[in-house]
Design an enzyme around this catalytic site. Structure first.
Site, PDB file in Angstrom:
ATOM      1  N   HIS A  48      39.965  35.730   6.503  1.00 60.62           N
ATOM      2  CA  HIS A  48      40.548  34.397   6.540  1.00 60.62           C
ATOM      3  C   HIS A  48      40.471  33.754   5.167  1.00 60.62           C
ATOM      4  O   HIS A  48      39.674  34.143   4.308  1.00 60.62           O
ATOM      5  CB  HIS A  48      39.818  33.521   7.562  1.00 60.62           C
ATOM      6  CG  HIS A  48      38.350  33.408   7.273  1.00 60.62           C
ATOM      7  ND1 HIS A  48      37.837  32.577   6.288  1.00 60.62           N
ATOM      8  CD2 HIS A  48      37.289  34.041   7.809  1.00 60.62           C
ATOM      9  CE1 HIS A  48      36.530  32.700   6.252  1.00 60.62           C
ATOM     10  NE2 HIS A  48      36.161  33.585   7.161  1.00 60.62           N
ATOM     11  N   ASP A 324      35.016  38.713   6.351  1.00 61.45           N
ATOM     12  CA  ASP A 324      34.554  39.595   5.284  1.00 61.45           C
ATOM     13  C   ASP A 324      33.624  40.675   5.819  1.00 61.45           C
ATOM     14  O   ASP A 324      33.584  41.787   5.301  1.00 61.45           O
ATOM     15  CB  ASP A 324      33.881  38.811   4.154  1.00 61.45           C
ATOM     16  CG  ASP A 324      32.944  37.727   4.645  1.00 61.45           C
ATOM     17  OD1 ASP A 324      32.782  37.569   5.867  1.00 61.45           O
ATOM     18  OD2 ASP A 324      32.369  37.036   3.799  1.00 61.45           O
TER      19      ASP A 324
END
Length: 447
Positions: A48, A324
């Site tokens: 994101h 991540d």
């Protein structure tokens, strides 16, 4: 189109010295390359874009500094407006790139089944996918696929441990200690002492409420504890976790706040200082998600998803949006060689970055694959720079341990699929007492 591509290549080669040969991988491909290969599919695993911190200033973040944090308009953990704008720009860049490769048309409305946009069911991931699709397919009105109520983690994107035994836990913890702490958990924090010191200075932690009340005047280096529990994400307690929370908020503040000095609470920090602060985030994620025994476990559903997408007939483009920790665990599970990224303060999985798996058909009739990390540089993030083929994002070519690329930097697609299947199958042996025999390669994170 060929003349335009040649002009772009010449301009970029003029602007960038030979030391950047790894960095602009997509745009350095020559006309000769394009005469021998045709792009047939791209599978993207995205982090994101910019979000507000996971916890607000009234939490522990507010207690460890006397300064006021950036006043975010978005709620804790949600995508910011800047993040949405940046992601729209990234989608537009992908549109220009894919149009230049002939994989789609400008202003295309894709036929059913040819493209897929699938996100974790969190606001920041759904919104990132929506903004990206708006930039890439501005007239298509793409519906983002997500499977749960907003705010609920989808198991596909949850880097949790779904198989755990006492033996597995012991081996995994030892692997973490060896990779990141010279054989001891205490060594993990000790290696971060310089970064902790800088963070304490920036926060002015000695003047904070937490310090005045006697509980936190520094980040401890010897108290890291990693917890590995069934059906939960790897967890941590200790100084590294608290330091990660603070460093995360500072780095996000740096991306969002136009005044660099204000972003650093009045300190004059250079790029190396910001890298040192961001290294705390990377180390936190590395410890939790990238030891090989952990990565194969945590990335298992996404490895399956990616392999399925590469084998889905008629699919041209896939966008999977997560975190991540997803990218870090997938890269570690695949055995990607260690790397450092140019133009980024987060050296492993920068905010908004994309793992791009490209599928190419050669004139020899064989299918090939390339793996790149595509990300906006820190200047592009802070300055909201428009992305075009003339001003592209950074693109770093990844290498896989144990596999041989051809002279054009491409792997046989069959070799990549085999690697994916091997790591998927390896999951079944994690708790049988059989240790992995592949080279243990650590790569990064989560937010």
């Amino acid at each position: 189109m060929k003349q335009k591509r040649q002009w772009i290549l010449a301009a970029i080669l003029t602007l960038w010295c030979s030391s950047a040969t790894e960095t602009w991988a997509q745009l350095q491909r020559t006309e000769d390359f394009h005469s021998r290969y045709t792009l047939t599919e791209a599978v993207v695993l995205s982090r994101h874009n910019i979000r507000s911190p996971l916890s607000g200033p009234e939490s522990a973040l507010g207690r460890i500094t006397p300064h006021e944090w950036f006043d975010w308009l978005s709620a804790p953990s949600e995508l910011s407006l800047r993040g949405g704008v940046l992601e729209t720009m990234m989608g537009q860049y992908f549109r220009k790139w894919l149009v230049s490769e002939g994989l789609m048309k400008e202003n295309e409305t894709p036929a059913e089944g040819t493209m897929r946009f699938y996100a974790n069911s969190m606001q920041r991931t759904i919104a990132t996918a929506q903004y990206f699709s708006s930039g890439m397919l501005p007239v298509a009105n793409i519906a983002i696929e997500h499977h749960y109520d907003v705010g609920t983690m989808d198991p596909v994107f949850t880097p949790q441990l779904t198989t755990v035994s006492d033996d597995y836990r012991e081996r995994a913890l030892q692997q973490i200690a060896e990779l990141f702490g010279n054989g001891e958990m205490a060594g993990i924090g000790q290696k971060m002492s310089a970064s902790y010191a800088l963070l304490e200075q920036v926060l002015d932690i000695s003047r904070s409420m937490a310090c005045q009340q006697g509980d936190t005047c520094n980040f401890k280096t010897d108290d890291t504890v990693v917890k590995l529990e069934l059906n939960k994400e790897p967890g941590m307690t200790g100084g590294l976790k608290l330091a990660c929370s603070a460093a995360d908020a500072l780095v996000l503040q740096y991306y969002e706040e136009s005044d660099k000095q204000k972003a650093a609470f009045g300190k004059n920090l250079n790029e190396e200082d910001w890298k040192k602060l961001a290294s705390i985030l990377s180390r936190y994620g590395e410890v939790l998600f990238t030891a090989p025994l952990i990565a194969v476990n945590a990335a298992h559903p996404l490895l399956q998803e990616m392999l399925t997408e590469l084998q889905t007939e008629g699919r041209h483009f896939t966008f999977l949006c997560g975190h991540d920790s997803n990218i870090a665990s997938v890269l570690a599970a695949l055995g990607v060689s260690d790397y450092e990224l140019k133009g980024a303060i987060e050296q492993k999985t920068p905010i908004g970055c994309k793992l791009v798996v490209e599928k190419w058909l050669g004139t020899d009739g064989k299918e090939y694959a390339a793996l790149n990390l595509c990300y906006q540089s820190v200047d592009q993030l802070r300055q909201l720079q428009l992305l075009t083929l003339e001003n592209p994002p950074a693109v770093y070519s990844l290498r896989l341990e144990g596999l041989t690329a051809n002279d054009d930097g491409l792997y046989l697609l069959s070799d990549l699929k085999k690697r994916l299947q091997e790591r998927i199958d390896e999951y079944d042996s994690l708790t049988t007492g059989i240790t992995t025999t592949r080279q243990e390669v650590a790569s990064p994170i989560k937010t």
